[in-house]
Design a protein around this motif. Structure first.
Motif, PDB file in Angstrom:
ATOM      1  N   PHE A   1      -1.576 -26.359  89.917  1.00 14.85           N
ATOM      2  CA  PHE A   1      -0.586 -27.241  90.544  1.00 14.85           C
ATOM      3  C   PHE A   1       0.134 -28.176  89.581  1.00 14.85           C
ATOM      4  O   PHE A   1       1.342 -28.289  89.608  1.00 14.85           O
ATOM      5  CB  PHE A   1      -1.233 -28.046  91.675  1.00 14.85           C
ATOM      6  N   LEU A   2      -0.584 -28.840  88.721  1.00 17.72           N
ATOM      7  CA  LEU A   2       0.082 -29.771  87.808  1.00 17.72           C
ATOM      8  C   LEU A   2       0.703 -28.968  86.664  1.00 17.72           C
ATOM      9  O   LEU A   2       0.544 -27.755  86.579  1.00 17.72           O
ATOM     10  CB  LEU A   2      -0.938 -30.787  87.290  1.00 17.72           C
TER      11      LEU A   2
ATOM     12  N   ALA B   1      -7.984 -33.915  91.782  1.00 17.64           N
ATOM     13  CA  ALA B   1      -7.821 -33.841  90.330  1.00 17.64           C
ATOM     14  C   ALA B   1      -7.028 -32.598  89.935  1.00 17.64           C
ATOM     15  O   ALA B   1      -6.282 -32.595  88.961  1.00 17.64           O
ATOM     16  CB  ALA B   1      -9.195 -33.815  89.662  1.00 17.64           C
ATOM     17  N   GLN B   2      -7.194 -31.560  90.723  1.00 22.34           N
ATOM     18  CA  GLN B   2      -6.511 -30.295  90.461  1.00 22.34           C
ATOM     19  C   GLN B   2      -5.017 -30.404  90.776  1.00 22.34           C
ATOM     20  O   GLN B   2      -4.219 -29.586  90.328  1.00 22.34           O
ATOM     21  CB  GLN B   2      -7.172 -29.240  91.361  1.00 22.34           C
TER      22      GLN B   2
ATOM     23  N   PHE C   1     -13.632 -23.622  91.648  1.00 21.37           N
ATOM     24  CA  PHE C   1     -13.740 -24.793  90.794  1.00 21.37           C
ATOM     25  C   PHE C   1     -12.322 -25.250  90.438  1.00 21.37           C
ATOM     26  O   PHE C   1     -11.520 -24.452  89.969  1.00 21.37           O
ATOM     27  CB  PHE C   1     -14.512 -24.464  89.521  1.00 21.37           C
ATOM     28  N   GLY C   2     -12.018 -26.515  90.656  1.00 19.41           N
ATOM     29  CA  GLY C   2     -10.671 -27.003  90.417  1.00 19.41           C
ATOM     30  C   GLY C   2     -10.307 -26.979  88.938  1.00 19.41           C
ATOM     31  O   GLY C   2     -11.154 -27.163  88.086  1.00 19.41           O
TER      32      GLY C   2
ATOM     33  N   VAL D   1      -0.415 -22.681  99.292  1.00 19.46           N
ATOM     34  CA  VAL D   1       0.368 -23.806  98.772  1.00 19.46           C
ATOM     35  C   VAL D   1       1.209 -23.343  97.584  1.00 19.46           C
ATOM     36  O   VAL D   1       2.387 -23.679  97.467  1.00 19.46           O
ATOM     37  CB  VAL D   1      -0.559 -24.980  98.378  1.00 19.46           C
ATOM     38  N   ARG D   2       0.605 -22.531  96.706  1.00 21.61           N
ATOM     39  CA  ARG D   2       1.349 -22.010  95.563  1.00 21.61           C
ATOM     40  C   ARG D   2       2.528 -21.159  96.034  1.00 21.61           C
ATOM     41  O   ARG D   2       3.593 -21.150  95.416  1.00 21.61           O
ATOM     42  CB  ARG D   2       0.438 -21.152  94.675  1.00 21.61           C
ATOM     43  N   GLY D   3       2.342 -20.447  97.114  1.00 23.87           N
ATOM     44  CA  GLY D   3       3.404 -19.587  97.621  1.00 23.87           C
ATOM     45  C   GLY D   3       4.407 -20.316  98.501  1.00 23.87           C
ATOM     46  O   GLY D   3       5.293 -19.708  99.062  1.00 23.87           O
ATOM     47  N   GLY D   4       4.259 -21.635  98.628  1.00 23.80           N
ATOM     48  CA  GLY D   4       5.208 -22.422  99.419  1.00 23.80           C
ATOM     49  C   GLY D   4       4.990 -22.274 100.914  1.00 23.80           C
ATOM     50  O   GLY D   4       5.872 -22.593 101.707  1.00 23.80           O
TER      51      GLY D   4
END
Lengths: 488, 323
Positions: free
Chosen positions: B74-75, A127-128, B285-286, A106-109
């Motif tokens: 991500f955020l 949450a992440q 762990f997130g 996902v980070r790499g698109g």
């Protein structure tokens, strides 16, 4: 750009002397580019065909029959959808809490549009920031964002984080006690009272009877009656069984030091000590290694009298032991090695006479990760996968427990074993608290659990360490307060 | 082997456009010839420099930046000052993993020197079939670490493992190697010795570099094998041992594959190493990418300090010449 050209010029002359000048290099490059372009357009699929159905990429770590069933669901979806075509991609299996392949993609698109995620870490990944809130998609599709409308409550609760649905529940798995009825009867042990209709037996009775099966050869066990921590004998299993709670929603505190959780851990530790901690672990250790094949299970090998596990074992017994279906109060027949017909199951034994048995369940769920190239198509497939069509196919092909309420009452679909689970276990089924630190909590509890059953720490000390580590992570993340998914 | 480097010193033969005598070094851009030389060098260096910048320098810088952030991948990263560093003080698993990592490094690396030296001496014996012995001694080092991990799991299995079967022949009560907090780390240390063949080859090259005349002279003076080893061979091998120590410390501190495959960090965190803990925080762990980065920076500092200490003491025990 000016500098780049300067470098190019100098390098071409210096590298190749006077034989190749810049003009020739540029000409050659242009010709190659035009040639490649022409070739690619000649072989390309006409645009109009390629865009007829938008692609949806679906990743799963499932293997074997689970993957076959998911592939079938993908094909069924494609056959009925005019807008989307789903591609089912198998990813290498890993520990369920390990999302590294999804996170990096996902980070790499290059992430998928749909991912099948273990439900108890949905809150953590939400949450992440890894998952998309499904509320808007649900409203656009005319679905009720309140998941309890269609799904059993313990499954719905795990798919929600701070009031928003981040997943649709797919299936579930409930824990119970399996025992080899014929092995016990041949050893002269009376298990006539163990049928579930008599209510749960006590842990004391289970221990006393299972221990009669213990056989030693040299300084090792060659057969054991019961290993309390094998398979699904987790911290959560005994914690819930003893009436413990793992999270205080009001004060946003993890509570692995809850006195009932500690009581459950103490029972397991005492049982291990009474049967020689090291010898018991040496007997079971190989079967507890991650990724061991079902044939390494000493119960399937006929060397273990009973163990706590989940409903997925029904299929494993049939596949690896032969025979028909395991049923409550199965009648032993025939001789020789044990078959699935010799296996019986019942409620997990309780601490005290008259207590209500308790169990817990997890399961998988469909999510749409951030960065999905086709999130609408992704939700459309999640909806199909976790809806009646997908769930029905999955139950039929993989013998799994659905969580859609309209299917859990379909006794014809479920068959006798799963129907028994729904009717007898669902009412007392708990779920792990869906927290932004759920994976860490699980890992810390598991480490503490090892120290406890290996008698290397007291339950109090081990769980105090869990509380400190997990609570500090919860505080550091700034997640509190967290909304209780089922309200107050 | 000396690698070509860009030098600002005068070329041996001065080109036409430069005056023959020039006491002050000239800058790169002073003449077309120097410019062209510089650019040619840059073109040759570019793949390496770009790789260094993209895959080493940038990630290091980004790691340091993230170590001051609350970030899950991500955020938006949120600046939290030194919180990730102070969090290490209160993280019991971090303390345990640091202890495990140091334990492993302090035992596996020096033991590795002894084992590699023994292998190298064995590989250096003047016998006709030495080639076969060298291959046999080196073979375990060819195995990928993950394959070796599975083999060790089977060898050290408490019930059916060949090691415990062997020990039982002598009436011993062998331990459950990977299943016991007291033996899991020593088992990993022992396992590391199966990779000693690699460094033994370097040691062998070192042994070959010691002139025979020294040994012959010592023998004429009546020195025995032990005396020659401790007074000639070992002192002259110290530069190679220093190389092995530095390499071993940096690799030892990064131990990850064995706990990841064999033990999952258990039992009871007894094989949870620093890099395994970093990995868990980053990917399991997130929301802990920032914390994982801070631990990565910490690991870098520890590695640097240990390597520095070894270098610092090296002038006391490393002998670079025959004097």
């Amino acid at each position: 750009m000016k500098e780049t050209r300067l470098t190019m010029k100098n390098s071409s002359t210096s590298l190749f002397g006077k034989r190749v000048d810049r003009r020739k290099v540029l000409k050659g490059t242009a010709a190659t580019g035009i040639g490649l372009g022409a070739a690619s357009s000649a072989f390309a699929v006409p645009n109009i065909l390629a865009q007829e159905k938008a692609p949806v990429v679906f990743w799963t770590t499932h293997t074997a029959t689970g993957f076959e069933a998911l592939t079938q669901i993908g094909e069924d979806f494609n056959a009925q959808s005019d807008a989307y075509t789903v591609e089912v991609v198998q990813r290498p299996p890993a520990d369920v809490t390990d999302s590294s392949s999804l996170i990096t993609a996902v980070r790499g698109g290059e992430g998928p549009d749909v991912y099948l995620l273990d439900r108890f870490i949905v809150a953590e990944r939400a949450a992440q920031g890894l998952l998309q809130d499904l509320t808007e998609f649900m409203e656009a599709a005319g679905d009720n964002p309140d998941l309890t409308d269609r799904y059993v409550p313990f499954a719905a609760a795990e798919a929600v984080y701070n009031g928003a649905p981040y997943a649709l529940p797919f299936d579930t798995d409930v824990r119970m006690l399996f025992y080899n009825r014929r092995m016990m009867e041949e050893a002269g042990i009376d298990v006539s009272g163990w049928a579930p209709e008599n209510g749960p037996i006590t842990l004391e009775e289970a221990a006393e009877k299972f221990n009669q099966l213990n056989v030693e050869e040299g300084d090792q066990y060659s057969q054991l009656g019961f290993v309390p921590y094998y398979s699904e004998g987790w911290h959560y299993t005994y914690g819930f069984l003893f009436g413990g709670e793992f999270f205080d929603w009001e004060n946003c505190q993890v509570t692995p030091d809850n006195e009932n959780v500690l009581a459950g851990a103490q029972w397991v530790q005492d049982y291990a000590i009474a049967n020689d901690v090291d010898k018991m672990y040496a007997f079971i250790q190989n079967a507890m290694r991650p990724g061991t094949p079902p044939t390494d299970n000493p119960f399937i090998q006929g060397r273990l009298g009973g163990f706590i596990s989940g409903n997925w074992m029904f299929a494993q017994f049939r596949n690896y032991m032969g025979g028909g279906s395991a049923t409550p109060a199965a009648t032993p027949e025939g001789g020789g090695s044990y078959t699935a017909d010799d296996v019986a199951y019942t409620l997990i034994p309780v601490p005290n006479e008259g207590d209500e048995s308790a169990t817990w369940a997890g399961g998988w769920s469909g999510v749409v990760p951030q960065g999905a190239k086709n999130p609408e198509g992704g939700y459309e497939f999640v909806r199909y996968l976790c809806g009646p069509e997908g769930s029905r196919t999955y139950t039929e092909m993989n013998n799994n427990l659905p969580v859609l309420t309209e299917l859990t009452s379909d006794t014809e679909l479920l068959g006798p074993d799963l129907t028994w689970v729904v009717e007898n276990l669902f009412p007392t089924t708990n779920y792990r608290p869906p927290l932004p630190v759920g994976a860490r909590y699980w890992d810390e509890l598991t480490n503490a659990w090892e120290s406890i059953y290996l008698n290397q720490a007291t339950p109090e000390d081990a769980m105090a360490q869990v509380k400190q580590n997990v609570q500090s992570e919860l505080d550091a993340g700034g997640y509190c307060p967290i909304e209780n998914p089922v309200g107050e | 082997m000396a690698l070509p480097t860009i030098s600002t010193a005068e070329p041996a033969v001065a080109p036409r456009d430069q005056p023959p005598v020039n006491p002050t070094p000239r800058r790169l851009w002073d003449s077309p010839y120097r410019r062209s030389q510089f650019l040619t060098a840059m073109v040759f260096l570019a793949p390496w420099v770009i790789g260094l910048l993209a895959f080493i320098i940038y990630p290091i810088g980004y790691t340091v930046y993230l170590s001051f952030m609350r970030y899950g991948g991500f955020l938006e990263p949120e600046f939290i000052g030194l919180d990730n560093y102070t969090r290490m003080l209160n993280d019991g698993v971090f303390h345990q993993s640091l202890w495990n990592t140091l334990y492993y490094t302090f035992f596996a690396v020096p033991l590795g020197v002894v084992v590699a030296m023994a292998l190298a001496l064995a590989m250096n014996q003047p016998v006709r079939e030495i080639g076969i012995y060298r291959v046999i001694l080196y073979l375990p080092s060819v195995l990928p670490l993950f394959a070796l991990s599975f083999i060790f799991w089977a060898l050290l299995d408490p019930n059916a493992g060949i090691v415990n079967e062997f020990l039982r022949l002598f009436g011993l009560n062998p331990p459950n190697w990977f299943g016991n907090v007291h033996t899991a780390k020593p088992a990993l240390v022992l396992m590391a010795q199966f990779g000693a063949g690699q460094i033994a080859l370097v040691f062998l090259a070192g042994l070959k570099g010691i002139p025979d005349s020294l040994h012959e002279a010592a023998m004429l003076d009546g020195a025995g094998a032990m005396s020659r080893f401790f007074n000639i061979t070992l002192p002259l091998m110290t530069p190679v041992i220093l190389y092995d120590l530095i390499l071993g410390i940096s690799l030892g501190l990064q131990i990850f594959t064995q706990p990841f495959i064999i033990t999952g960090g258990g039992p009871a965190n007894s094989t949870n190493t620093l890099v395994f803990h970093i990995y868990n925080n980053a990917f399991r762990f997130g929301g802990n990418m920032g914390y994982a980065s801070a631990m990565g920076v910490f690991l870098f500092v520890v590695t640097f300090l240990l390597a520095y200490v070894v270098f610092w003491t090296s002038n006391k025990w490393v002998h670079y010449d025959l004097s």
